[in-house]
Design a protein around this motif. Sequence first.
Motif, mmCIF file in Angstrom:
data_model
loop_
_atom_site.group_PDB
_atom_site.id
_atom_site.type_symbol
_atom_site.label_atom_id
_atom_site.label_comp_id
_atom_site.label_asym_id
_atom_site.label_seq_id
_atom_site.Cartn_x
_atom_site.Cartn_y
_atom_site.Cartn_z
ATOM 1 N N GLY A 199 53.891 37.360 24.189
ATOM 2 C CA GLY A 199 54.687 36.180 23.867
ATOM 3 C C GLY A 199 53.760 35.025 23.523
ATOM 4 O O GLY A 199 52.969 35.108 22.583
ATOM 5 N N SER A 200 53.829 33.959 24.298
ATOM 6 C CA SER A 200 52.958 32.808 24.067
ATOM 7 C C SER A 200 51.781 32.765 25.043
ATOM 8 O O SER A 200 51.018 31.801 25.046
ATOM 9 N N ASP A 201 51.634 33.802 25.863
ATOM 10 C CA ASP A 201 50.503 33.869 26.787
ATOM 11 C C ASP A 201 49.388 34.723 26.196
ATOM 12 O O ASP A 201 49.650 35.679 25.453
ATOM 13 N N LEU A 202 48.159 34.383 26.540
ATOM 14 C CA LEU A 202 46.995 35.138 26.103
ATOM 15 C C LEU A 202 46.178 35.574 27.310
ATOM 16 O O LEU A 202 46.120 34.866 28.325
ATOM 17 N N THR A 203 45.565 36.742 27.199
ATOM 18 C CA THR A 203 44.655 37.232 28.225
ATOM 19 C C THR A 203 43.347 37.607 27.557
ATOM 20 O O THR A 203 43.349 38.240 26.502
ATOM 21 N N MET A 204 42.231 37.193 28.163
ATOM 22 C CA MET A 204 40.928 37.534 27.608
ATOM 23 C C MET A 204 39.941 37.828 28.735
ATOM 24 O O MET A 204 40.075 37.323 29.846
ATOM 25 N N ASP A 205 38.975 38.688 28.435
ATOM 26 C CA ASP A 205 37.904 38.984 29.379
ATOM 27 C C ASP A 205 36.771 37.993 29.187
ATOM 28 O O ASP A 205 36.404 37.662 28.045
ATOM 29 N N VAL A 206 36.215 37.522 30.309
ATOM 30 C CA VAL A 206 35.113 36.559 30.267
ATOM 31 C C VAL A 206 33.926 37.141 31.039
ATOM 32 O O VAL A 206 34.031 37.371 32.251
ATOM 33 N N PRO A 207 32.808 37.408 30.370
ATOM 34 C CA PRO A 207 31.627 37.897 31.088
ATOM 35 C C PRO A 207 30.996 36.790 31.927
ATOM 36 O O PRO A 207 30.841 35.653 31.464
ATOM 37 N N VAL A 208 30.644 37.119 33.171
ATOM 38 C CA VAL A 208 30.048 36.162 34.098
ATOM 39 C C VAL A 208 28.801 36.805 34.700
ATOM 40 O O VAL A 208 28.814 37.968 35.110
ATOM 41 N N SER A 209 27.732 36.048 34.775
ATOM 42 C CA SER A 209 26.507 36.596 35.359
ATOM 43 C C SER A 209 26.680 36.826 36.849
ATOM 44 O O SER A 209 27.468 36.154 37.528
ATOM 45 N N LEU A 210 25.917 37.776 37.379
ATOM 46 C CA LEU A 210 25.973 38.087 38.805
ATOM 47 C C LEU A 210 25.627 36.861 39.645
ATOM 48 O O LEU A 210 26.244 36.605 40.688
ATOM 49 N N PHE A 211 24.672 36.079 39.182
ATOM 50 C CA PHE A 211 24.205 34.937 39.966
ATOM 51 C C PHE A 211 25.265 33.844 40.038
ATOM 52 O O PHE A 211 25.450 33.222 41.094
ATOM 53 N N LYS A 212 25.982 33.590 38.917
ATOM 54 C CA LYS A 212 27.059 32.601 38.960
ATOM 55 C C LYS A 212 28.207 33.096 39.828
ATOM 56 O O LYS A 212 28.863 32.313 40.528
#
Length: 319
Positions: free
Chosen positions: A221-234
């Motif tokens: 619909g009007s929602d979006l989903t995305m993957d965000v890579p994050v470092s282990l340290f953060k």
Amino acid sequence: MDYKDYYKILGVDKTATKDQIKKAYRKLARQYHPDVNPNDAEAERKFKEVNEANEVLSDDEKRQKYDQLGADWQRYQQAGGRGGFGGQGGFDWSQYAGQGGRGGFEGFGGGGFGDADFSDFFSSIFGGMGGPGGGARSSRPAAGQDYQADMELTLEEAYHGGPRTVNVNGKSLRLTIKPGVEDGQTIRLRDQGAPGRNGGPNGSLLITFRLRPDGRYVRTGSDLTMDVPVSLFKALLGGEQVVETLGGPVRIKLKPETANNTRLRLRGKGFPVYGQPGQHGDLYLRLQVELPQHLTDKEKDLLRQLAELRGETVAAPSA
């Protein structure tokens, strides 16, 4: 003259609804359209048959008349065809022949068809559409046929909307797309189809949007989903992360000890709501913790020290 089974031509039952007939017609018209099958006489013949069948079955008055004709024709054949057309005890053709019709039918991509494209069978029943036995053309006003066109958009183009140009029948039309269109959504541009007859209104141009897949996002619909890579340290220690979205960069804060696959919701950062300026869905972020690669000996030694502090048993340094 051979009887034409319009239901069989469209591949639908005699009890088919208007929506089922329309769906079957669109599928076959696209399949046999001259633009898809250039210089193919058989495809052109089938395209004309499909349009003729749709012209009859999509019109309540024509369909009722055709269904009655079918029943009478079947009785005539079962009787061995005695009496011929209009003969004693045979088939009374006069009650059907040349009684005029509405005229006009829905076309694809401007592939307009005139009187000569209807069969003798059609013209003899409904008249007013040309062909042998068709009689005089109806003088009643009739709307022009609708044209069809597809427009391909990227997800980003659908997000922002804006001016676009579409070419139909050699005519270039400029339109403004509202932000938030969906894949398969159709809009109607009135008065941009084929000219009407006898003072009738012009047809419309129907534009269907086709959105290219975008591997970065899943749209609901009007929602979006995305993957965000994050470092282990953060993920372990917390920090700020910049996320590139369709609406521009967004800065988020990560809490210490953020787990893999943590889901964050950014309200109002999703896709525009079509036809409602300023309103957006939500953007969901799935945090994907990435392990560091190509560790140096010093980094490995520090990680072993951390593991020992946590009481973990790890591999000893290689000799």
